[in-house]
Scaffold this motif. Structure first.
Motif, PDB file in Angstrom:
ATOM      1  N   UNK A 367       0.810  -1.217   0.000  1.00 44.37           N
ATOM      2  CA  UNK A 367       0.000   0.000   0.000  1.00 44.37           C
ATOM      3  C   UNK A 367       0.844   1.266   0.000  1.00 44.37           C
ATOM      4  N   UNK A 368       1.967   1.266   0.729  1.00 46.16           N
ATOM      5  CA  UNK A 368       2.743   2.502   0.901  1.00 46.16           C
ATOM      6  C   UNK A 368       4.028   2.543   0.087  1.00 46.16           C
ATOM      7  N   UNK A 369       4.530   1.375  -0.323  1.00 49.24           N
ATOM      8  CA  UNK A 369       5.806   1.327  -1.028  1.00 49.24           C
ATOM      9  C   UNK A 369       7.010   1.237  -0.121  1.00 49.24           C
ATOM     10  N   UNK A 370       6.813   1.239   1.190  1.00 53.15           N
ATOM     11  CA  UNK A 370       7.911   1.200   2.150  1.00 53.15           C
ATOM     12  C   UNK A 370       7.911  -0.130   2.903  1.00 53.15           C
ATOM     13  N   UNK A 371       9.093  -0.731   3.012  1.00 51.89           N
ATOM     14  CA  UNK A 371       9.253  -1.935   3.831  1.00 51.89           C
ATOM     15  C   UNK A 371       9.571  -1.508   5.256  1.00 51.89           C
ATOM     16  N   UNK A 372       8.635  -1.776   6.175  1.00 55.67           N
ATOM     17  CA  UNK A 372       8.818  -1.379   7.571  1.00 55.67           C
ATOM     18  C   UNK A 372       8.715  -2.607   8.482  1.00 55.67           C
ATOM     19  N   UNK A 373       9.275  -3.715   8.033  1.00 50.45           N
ATOM     20  CA  UNK A 373       9.182  -4.943   8.813  1.00 50.45           C
ATOM     21  C   UNK A 373       9.801  -4.778  10.197  1.00 50.45           C
ATOM     22  N   UNK A 374      10.976  -4.153  10.259  1.00 49.26           N
ATOM     23  CA  UNK A 374      11.627  -3.951  11.553  1.00 49.26           C
ATOM     24  C   UNK A 374      10.793  -3.088  12.476  1.00 49.26           C
ATOM     25  N   UNK A 375      10.223  -2.014  11.931  1.00 52.23           N
ATOM     26  CA  UNK A 375       9.383  -1.137  12.749  1.00 52.23           C
ATOM     27  C   UNK A 375       8.134  -1.865  13.223  1.00 52.23           C
ATOM     28  N   UNK A 376       7.541  -2.694  12.357  1.00 52.91           N
ATOM     29  CA  UNK A 376       6.352  -3.444  12.748  1.00 52.91           C
ATOM     30  C   UNK A 376       6.668  -4.409  13.888  1.00 52.91           C
ATOM     31  N   UNK A 377       7.810  -5.078  13.808  1.00 52.27           N
ATOM     32  CA  UNK A 377       8.166  -6.002  14.887  1.00 52.27           C
ATOM     33  C   UNK A 377       8.523  -5.253  16.169  1.00 52.27           C
ATOM     34  N   UNK A 378       9.040  -4.044  16.041  1.00 53.69           N
ATOM     35  CA  UNK A 378       9.331  -3.271  17.251  1.00 53.69           C
ATOM     36  C   UNK A 378       8.041  -2.865  17.953  1.00 53.69           C
ATOM     37  N   UNK A 379       7.011  -2.503  17.185  1.00 56.43           N
ATOM     38  CA  UNK A 379       5.725  -2.161  17.779  1.00 56.43           C
ATOM     39  C   UNK A 379       5.071  -3.403  18.372  1.00 56.43           C
ATOM     40  N   UNK A 380       5.247  -4.541  17.703  1.00 56.68           N
ATOM     41  CA  UNK A 380       4.748  -5.806  18.246  1.00 56.68           C
ATOM     42  C   UNK A 380       5.420  -6.118  19.581  1.00 56.68           C
ATOM     43  N   UNK A 381       6.714  -5.815  19.679  1.00 57.50           N
ATOM     44  CA  UNK A 381       7.430  -6.014  20.934  1.00 57.50           C
ATOM     45  C   UNK A 381       6.860  -5.135  22.037  1.00 57.50           C
ATOM     46  N   UNK A 382       6.478  -3.910  21.684  1.00 56.37           N
ATOM     47  CA  UNK A 382       5.870  -3.017  22.672  1.00 56.37           C
ATOM     48  C   UNK A 382       4.562  -3.597  23.198  1.00 56.37           C
ATOM     49  N   UNK A 383       3.755  -4.171  22.303  1.00 53.75           N
ATOM     50  CA  UNK A 383       2.493  -4.771  22.731  1.00 53.75           C
ATOM     51  C   UNK A 383       2.748  -5.954  23.655  1.00 53.75           C
ATOM     52  N   UNK A 384       3.799  -6.735  23.348  1.00 53.55           N
ATOM     53  CA  UNK A 384       4.131  -7.893  24.193  1.00 53.55           C
ATOM     54  C   UNK A 384       4.593  -7.464  25.578  1.00 53.55           C
ATOM     55  N   UNK A 385       5.155  -6.255  25.678  1.00 59.89           N
ATOM     56  CA  UNK A 385       5.590  -5.748  26.985  1.00 59.89           C
ATOM     57  C   UNK A 385       4.454  -5.056  27.728  1.00 59.89           C
ATOM     58  N   UNK A 386       3.465  -4.567  26.978  1.00 57.90           N
ATOM     59  CA  UNK A 386       2.315  -3.912  27.600  1.00 57.90           C
ATOM     60  C   UNK A 386       1.410  -4.923  28.275  1.00 57.90           C
ATOM     61  N   UNK A 387       1.232  -6.080  27.644  1.00 58.53           N
ATOM     62  CA  UNK A 387       0.338  -7.103  28.175  1.00 58.53           C
ATOM     63  C   UNK A 387       0.651  -7.529  29.597  1.00 58.53           C
ATOM     64  N   UNK A 388       1.908  -7.894  29.911  1.00 58.57           N
ATOM     65  CA  UNK A 388       2.222  -8.286  31.293  1.00 58.57           C
ATOM     66  C   UNK A 388       1.954  -7.182  32.304  1.00 58.57           C
ATOM     67  N   UNK A 389       2.238  -5.930  31.922  1.00 54.35           N
ATOM     68  CA  UNK A 389       1.963  -4.829  32.841  1.00 54.35           C
ATOM     69  C   UNK A 389       0.472  -4.731  33.129  1.00 54.35           C
ATOM     70  N   UNK A 390      -0.349  -4.909  32.088  1.00 55.76           N
ATOM     71  CA  UNK A 390      -1.795  -4.873  32.276  1.00 55.76           C
ATOM     72  C   UNK A 390      -2.274  -6.029  33.143  1.00 55.76           C
ATOM     73  N   UNK A 391      -1.752  -7.223  32.841  1.00 55.20           N
ATOM     74  CA  UNK A 391      -2.195  -8.399  33.575  1.00 55.20           C
ATOM     75  C   UNK A 391      -1.903  -8.320  35.058  1.00 55.20           C
ATOM     76  N   UNK A 392      -0.647  -8.038  35.391  1.00 56.55           N
ATOM     77  CA  UNK A 392      -0.258  -7.945  36.801  1.00 56.55           C
ATOM     78  C   UNK A 392      -0.904  -6.735  37.463  1.00 56.55           C
TER      79      UNK A 392
END
Length: 460
Positions: A367-392
């Motif tokens: 859609x955009x013409x830009x490969x942002x795979x690294x950025x997408x995985x970095x945001x995914x990492x943020x979500x994985x770190x947010x979940x434990x904080x929410x749970x506990x």
């Protein structure tokens, strides 16, 4: 993200394209770096604060503040590294230079953290955590992005991520076993536990780093003459991508459920079941069976696709947690069986969702013409770190509201409240995770169309 027309062109009945399967030994070599990386996280939380407080005399307040600042930097650096690695152009590739540099920082940080000098200060701990977290991020984000780029095939990506996940489970299992064995000989020696775990991390880091860096060639990123958007423009595009947001929200729910279970399992075993000797054993048992979970869910994923498999895994975990309501004191056999079942479903949702991120990045690139795979995985990492904080952050205040006291006497009603939060909290989180991707449109047929369009664009 706006409605994307290629989701309508499903090519129903089209033959599935043959994937170029990577050699299993190469995938093991590539995924081996997950062993020291995953193995470092648990002792960081279990042993480092205790040792630095009891042996070196740092105040708990100082340790807590330093860890908070360090964790904040860890979270903030994820998108920075992701975006910069996407923009890296070198003859060695985009991801490999970051992993190599991160490995050196991570090794130095680990040596200083797990083998501290005779006297330490909060400033020392803060500087060491800065090196440790910086190196960790410089490895983890490009490592995940590179795994997503090794193959463009829908199912082969799941296979690659499964090898990584299995290595992560193995690393966690080993760092759980080593302190457990030491407890049988020198149970009060926290320093020895820290040194043994640190030695394990350093001993596995160097060979794993070499294996990962040379397991597969990485081609330099193609030079594209596209206008490079500014940071805030990129952030806006990311958070307007509805496919990515659904994957992120689902993973945050998954990790929230896992953190509730991990945070309460010792309290449940000790205070509700009256089994203090099993407090660590149940957690260890779950990780033993967790090593076998990846291949099982990979086989299911190949047959039914990532979305259906993720939903099935999350609903199965919800059912297992609900079954904990049938566990009462004296029913150790049922608790053991459910812990083993939990291990066999462990990470099923995380596995499929992580594999989905690279597919979503392909849709974004089309859609955009830009490969942002690294950025997408970095945001995914943020979500994985947010979940434990929410749970506990939700579970611990909730059991306290029910009147549960870790030390001292808790009423039968408070213990029942602990049981219900321990069982139903993760179950609800896993149901939410499944609901978020219930109608996720990017399946194998849609992704095949995306890859064809990307391949056609690259040949122009």
């Amino acid at each position: 993200m706006a409605s994307i027309p290629y989701f309508a062109s499903r090519a129903t009945g089209a033959r599935r394209t043959d994937a170029t399967r990577a050699d299993g030994a190469r995938l093991l070599a590539f995924g081996s770096l997950a062993i020291p990386i995953a193995g470092a996280g648990l002792p960081l939380m279990l042993f480092v604060p205790q040792l630095y407080a009891t042996h070196y005399g740092l105040s708990l307040a100082a340790i807590g503040l330093v860890f908070f600042i360090g964790r904040f930097w860890d979270v903030a650096s994820d998108p920075i590294v992701g975006a910069l690695s996407d923009r890296t152009h070198s003859r060695f590739g985009r991801r490999r230079p970051w992993i190599a540099a991160g490995g050196m920082l991570f090794g130095l940080g680990s040596a200083l953290l797990f083998f501290p000098p005779g006297t330490v200060s909060p400033l020392y701990l803060g500087a060491v955590l800065f090196l440790f977290y910086s190196g960790w991020t410089m490895i983890e984000i490009p490592f995940s992005a590179w795994a997503g780029e090794l193959s463009g095939d829908y199912h082969e990506r799941t296979r690659i991520v499964t090898y990584q996940a299995t290595m992560r489970s193995l690393g966690l299992l080993l760092v759980l076993i080593l302190p457990t064995l030491l407890e049988q000989v020198r149970p009060a020696d926290i320093a020895l536990k820290l040194h043994v775990v640190g030695g394990f991390i350093l001993a596995t880091l160097l060979p794993a780093l070499a294996l990962t860096l040379f397991a597969f060639p990485e081609q330099p990123a193609p030079q594209k003459h596209l206008p490079r958007p500014r940071f805030w423009q990129t952030a806006t595009l990311i958070f307007r991508d509805r496919l990515l947001l659904r994957v992120l929200a689902s993973d945050a729910a998954v990790t929230a459920g896992q953190s509730i279970r991990a945070g309460l399992i010792v309290f449940f075993a000790v205070n509700y079941m009256g089994l203090p000797a099993w407090a660590s054993g149940l957690y260890l048992l779950q990780f033993v069976f967790g090593v076998f979970a990846g291949p099982i869910w990979l086989a299911i994923g190949k047959r039914h696709g990532k979305r259906r498999t993720a939903i099935a895994g999350e609903l199965t975990q919800a059912a297992i947690n609900i079954a904990l309501l049938a566990v009462f004191p004296g029913m150790l056999w049922l608790l053991i069986a459910l812990a083993a079942a939990q291990g066999l479903t462990q990470g099923s949702g995380n596995l499929m969702l992580r594999a989905m991120v690279a597919d979503v990045a392909d849709a974004h690139e089309l859609e955009t013409g830009h490969n942002r795979t690294g950025l997408f995985f970095s945001v995914f990492s943020l979500a994985s770190k947010t979940g434990p904080a929410l749970g506990i952050g939700i579970a611990l205040p909730l059991v306290a509201w029910f009147g549960f006291a870790p030390k001292g006497h808790s009423s039968p009603a408070a213990l029942e409240g602990l049981k219900y939060v321990f069982a139903l909290g993760p179950a609800l989180a896993h149901v939410v995770a499944a609901a978020l991707i219930w109608r996720f449109p990017l399946d194998e047929a849609a992704h095949r169309d995306i890859r064809r369009a990307l391949d056609a664009r690259s040949t122009r």
